[in-house]
Design a protein around this motif. Sequence first.
Motif, PDB file in Angstrom:
ATOM      1  N   CYS A 317       0.833  -1.206   0.000  1.00 18.71           N
ATOM      2  CA  CYS A 317       0.000   0.000   0.000  1.00 18.71           C
ATOM      3  C   CYS A 317       0.864   1.251   0.000  1.00 18.71           C
ATOM      4  N   ASP A 318       1.569   1.468  -1.078  1.00 17.75           N
ATOM      5  CA  ASP A 318       2.482   2.604  -1.172  1.00 17.75           C
ATOM      6  C   ASP A 318       1.723   3.845  -1.634  1.00 17.75           C
ATOM      7  N   MET A 319       1.335   4.678  -0.669  1.00 13.01           N
ATOM      8  CA  MET A 319       0.590   5.896  -1.001  1.00 13.01           C
ATOM      9  C   MET A 319       1.480   6.946  -1.652  1.00 13.01           C
ATOM     10  N   THR A 320       2.792   6.773  -1.624  1.00 11.19           N
ATOM     11  CA  THR A 320       3.683   7.746  -2.276  1.00 11.19           C
ATOM     12  C   THR A 320       3.814   7.481  -3.771  1.00 11.19           C
ATOM     13  N   ASP A 321       3.258   6.379  -4.233  1.00  8.48           N
ATOM     14  CA  ASP A 321       3.268   6.068  -5.665  1.00  8.48           C
ATOM     15  C   ASP A 321       2.241   6.962  -6.354  1.00  8.48           C
ATOM     16  N   LEU A 322       2.702   7.930  -7.149  1.00 12.39           N
ATOM     17  CA  LEU A 322       1.799   8.907  -7.764  1.00 12.39           C
ATOM     18  C   LEU A 322       0.836   8.282  -8.763  1.00 12.39           C
ATOM     19  N   ASN A 323       1.146   7.079  -9.232  1.00 11.44           N
ATOM     20  CA  ASN A 323       0.214   6.394 -10.137  1.00 11.44           C
ATOM     21  C   ASN A 323      -1.107   6.085  -9.446  1.00 11.44           C
ATOM     22  N   ARG A 324      -1.095   6.065  -8.116  1.00 10.65           N
ATOM     23  CA  ARG A 324      -2.344   5.823  -7.374  1.00 10.65           C
ATOM     24  C   ARG A 324      -3.234   7.065  -7.332  1.00 10.65           C
ATOM     25  N   TRP A 325      -2.681   8.232  -7.697  1.00  3.74           N
ATOM     26  CA  TRP A 325      -3.376   9.493  -7.509  1.00  3.74           C
ATOM     27  C   TRP A 325      -3.840  10.159  -8.809  1.00  3.74           C
ATOM     28  N   ASP A 326      -3.483   9.579  -9.966  1.00  6.79           N
ATOM     29  CA  ASP A 326      -3.858  10.282 -11.195  1.00  6.79           C
ATOM     30  C   ASP A 326      -5.301  10.018 -11.618  1.00  6.79           C
ATOM     31  N   PHE A 327      -5.746   8.766 -11.552  1.00  4.17           N
ATOM     32  CA  PHE A 327      -7.148   8.451 -11.864  1.00  4.17           C
ATOM     33  C   PHE A 327      -7.740   7.761 -10.640  1.00  4.17           C
ATOM     34  N   LEU A 328      -8.535   8.479  -9.906  1.00  6.83           N
ATOM     35  CA  LEU A 328      -8.991   8.015  -8.605  1.00  6.83           C
ATOM     36  C   LEU A 328     -10.453   8.370  -8.402  1.00  6.83           C
ATOM     37  N   THR A 329     -11.018   7.887  -7.310  1.00  3.72           N
ATOM     38  CA  THR A 329     -12.409   8.198  -6.983  1.00  3.72           C
ATOM     39  C   THR A 329     -12.488   9.512  -6.218  1.00  3.72           C
ATOM     40  N   TRP A 330     -13.489  10.335  -6.564  1.00  2.22           N
ATOM     41  CA  TRP A 330     -13.709  11.580  -5.826  1.00  2.22           C
ATOM     42  C   TRP A 330     -15.188  11.721  -5.506  1.00  2.22           C
ATOM     43  N   ILE A 331     -15.465  12.293  -4.340  1.00  2.00           N
ATOM     44  CA  ILE A 331     -16.839  12.519  -3.878  1.00  2.00           C
ATOM     45  C   ILE A 331     -16.939  13.958  -3.377  1.00  2.00           C
ATOM     46  N   TYR A 332     -17.875  14.718  -3.914  1.00  5.33           N
ATOM     47  CA  TYR A 332     -18.112  16.103  -3.487  1.00  5.33           C
ATOM     48  C   TYR A 332     -19.056  16.056  -2.292  1.00  5.33           C
ATOM     49  N   SER A 333     -18.539  16.416  -1.097  1.00  7.96           N
ATOM     50  CA  SER A 333     -19.315  16.281   0.132  1.00  7.96           C
ATOM     51  C   SER A 333     -19.538  17.635   0.788  1.00  7.96           C
ATOM     52  N   GLU A 334     -20.276  17.636   1.872  1.00 11.79           N
ATOM     53  CA  GLU A 334     -20.606  18.885   2.567  1.00 11.79           C
ATOM     54  C   GLU A 334     -19.367  19.543   3.180  1.00 11.79           C
ATOM     55  N   GLY A 336     -16.050  19.030   2.031  1.00  9.45           N
ATOM     56  CA  GLY A 336     -14.945  19.138   1.091  1.00  9.45           C
ATOM     57  C   GLY A 336     -15.045  18.043   0.058  1.00  9.45           C
ATOM     58  N   ILE A 337     -13.940  17.734  -0.598  1.00  9.94           N
ATOM     59  CA  ILE A 337     -13.925  16.678  -1.605  1.00  9.94           C
ATOM     60  C   ILE A 337     -13.146  15.494  -1.056  1.00  9.94           C
ATOM     61  N   GLU A 338     -13.746  14.326  -1.117  1.00  8.05           N
ATOM     62  CA  GLU A 338     -13.119  13.101  -0.648  1.00  8.05           C
ATOM     63  C   GLU A 338     -12.422  12.423  -1.827  1.00  8.05           C
ATOM     64  N   PHE A 339     -11.162  12.037  -1.624  1.00  2.85           N
ATOM     65  CA  PHE A 339     -10.384  11.377  -2.667  1.00  2.85           C
ATOM     66  C   PHE A 339      -9.948   9.996  -2.184  1.00  2.85           C
ATOM     67  N   THR A 340     -10.113   8.995  -3.047  1.00  2.94           N
ATOM     68  CA  THR A 340      -9.689   7.636  -2.736  1.00  2.94           C
ATOM     69  C   THR A 340      -8.718   7.174  -3.802  1.00  2.94           C
ATOM     70  N   PRO A 341      -7.410   7.098  -3.500  1.00  4.68           N
ATOM     71  CA  PRO A 341      -6.431   6.621  -4.489  1.00  4.68           C
ATOM     72  C   PRO A 341      -6.780   5.224  -4.985  1.00  4.68           C
ATOM     73  N   SER A 342      -6.404   4.943  -6.227  1.00  5.93           N
ATOM     74  CA  SER A 342      -6.776   3.675  -6.857  1.00  5.93           C
ATOM     75  C   SER A 342      -5.688   2.621  -6.680  1.00  5.93           C
ATOM     76  N   PHE A 343      -6.118   1.377  -6.469  1.00  6.59           N
ATOM     77  CA  PHE A 343      -5.218   0.233  -6.363  1.00  6.59           C
ATOM     78  C   PHE A 343      -5.783  -0.912  -7.199  1.00  6.59           C
ATOM     79  N   PRO A 344      -4.921  -1.833  -7.646  1.00  7.73           N
ATOM     80  CA  PRO A 344      -5.421  -3.011  -8.370  1.00  7.73           C
ATOM     81  C   PRO A 344      -6.404  -3.798  -7.523  1.00  7.73           C
TER      82      PRO A 344
END
Length: 375
Positions: A317-334, A336-344
């Motif tokens: 679970c290497d969160m420093t891998d920027l490949n996890r942050w380019d195409f990810l899930t986002w949710i617009y909430s009350e 702020g915006i929630e971001f979930t990095p993508s993993f296989p």
Amino acid sequence: MKKIILCFFVFQSILVFCQNQSYYLEGTLAKSKIYMSINLFGSTTEEPNTNAIYFYQNSLKDIPLEGSFKNNEFTLTVKHNDTIREKFILKKVANNNFEGIWRDAKGKSFTVKLSPIDFTNYKSDLSENYIDEKLNLVKSKFLEFKKQKTTTYKNKVIEWYSEKHCNVLFFRLGDNFLENNKNKVNPVLEKIHIENILDQLNCSSSFEYNTGEGIAYETSLTFLNSNLLGFKTSMNWFCGGAYPDYTTRGFLIDLNTGKNYEIDDIIAFDKSVTTEKESGFDSYSKYRHDHFAPKLFSIVNAQQYFKKPKDNEEEPCDMTDLNRWDFLTWIYSEKGIEFTPSFPHAMKGSCEETFLVSFEKLKKYKNPKFKYSFN
């Protein structure tokens, strides 16, 4: 009505005939109305060289078939765990019409008659990737919605609808929204609902019949003010692949225009910001890789202090891998915006984590074209 690619190869004095060909058909199985697509591929010496999908008009659920084409005759079977449940034997006659018989595992037999579908009878404003699967146009015509319940969110009425043929619940704006809001947004919500329904109806497996429940949907509202509606839909599915899977998608819709915003419409980490619709995948991917991922990571990392695993550490679970942050899930909430990095897929359960970035931290990155303030 059909697509044909023909090729000929000569090998050791043997002529092999190759073809890719698709038929879209409608007609009757006994007294029942059915629709079918047949795809012919490879050479006539191979088997199987044909696959197909059919469904009944009163069900709309895909039933996959596989078989062969020989001597101008298709033999197509529904097979579950090596047991043949149904068999079609169809012969092509004049004008791409088909005639034949259908049998079940008990030996019951009925006549089948099929002819090419006239798609001018089936219109839809579905997204392009849904229109590409032509039988979706047919299914869309026969959908039937029913209101199931009413809830409220921030004192606004939300109406939830089901569809007759499968288990997909989704919402529309209720009575105490402005009439203009309902007129602009409800058609957008209905379109999303229809596409979710089509995914469910198409969720077919070679192991068992489609029950209309192969995808579990859960939709909830996440943001609402006088201009914007935010919500998310989570999906868990198994449609006959190697393993079940799941995902979540966030939406932000303009109540005044019905526009469905992408995350790059909302925040811009560089003046080169773009979307795939605007500039194509290559430019879009470059922006995400060069600007979106590193900047978003730095914002989140300022709070989380991620550490890169050492070479001798087994830490997937290497969160420093920027490949996890380019195409990810986002949710617009009350908040702020929630971001979930993508993993296989194999790493999702143990690695996925959601990070909230407040509107305050995102204000200076708001896309100038996004006309609403963050709050």
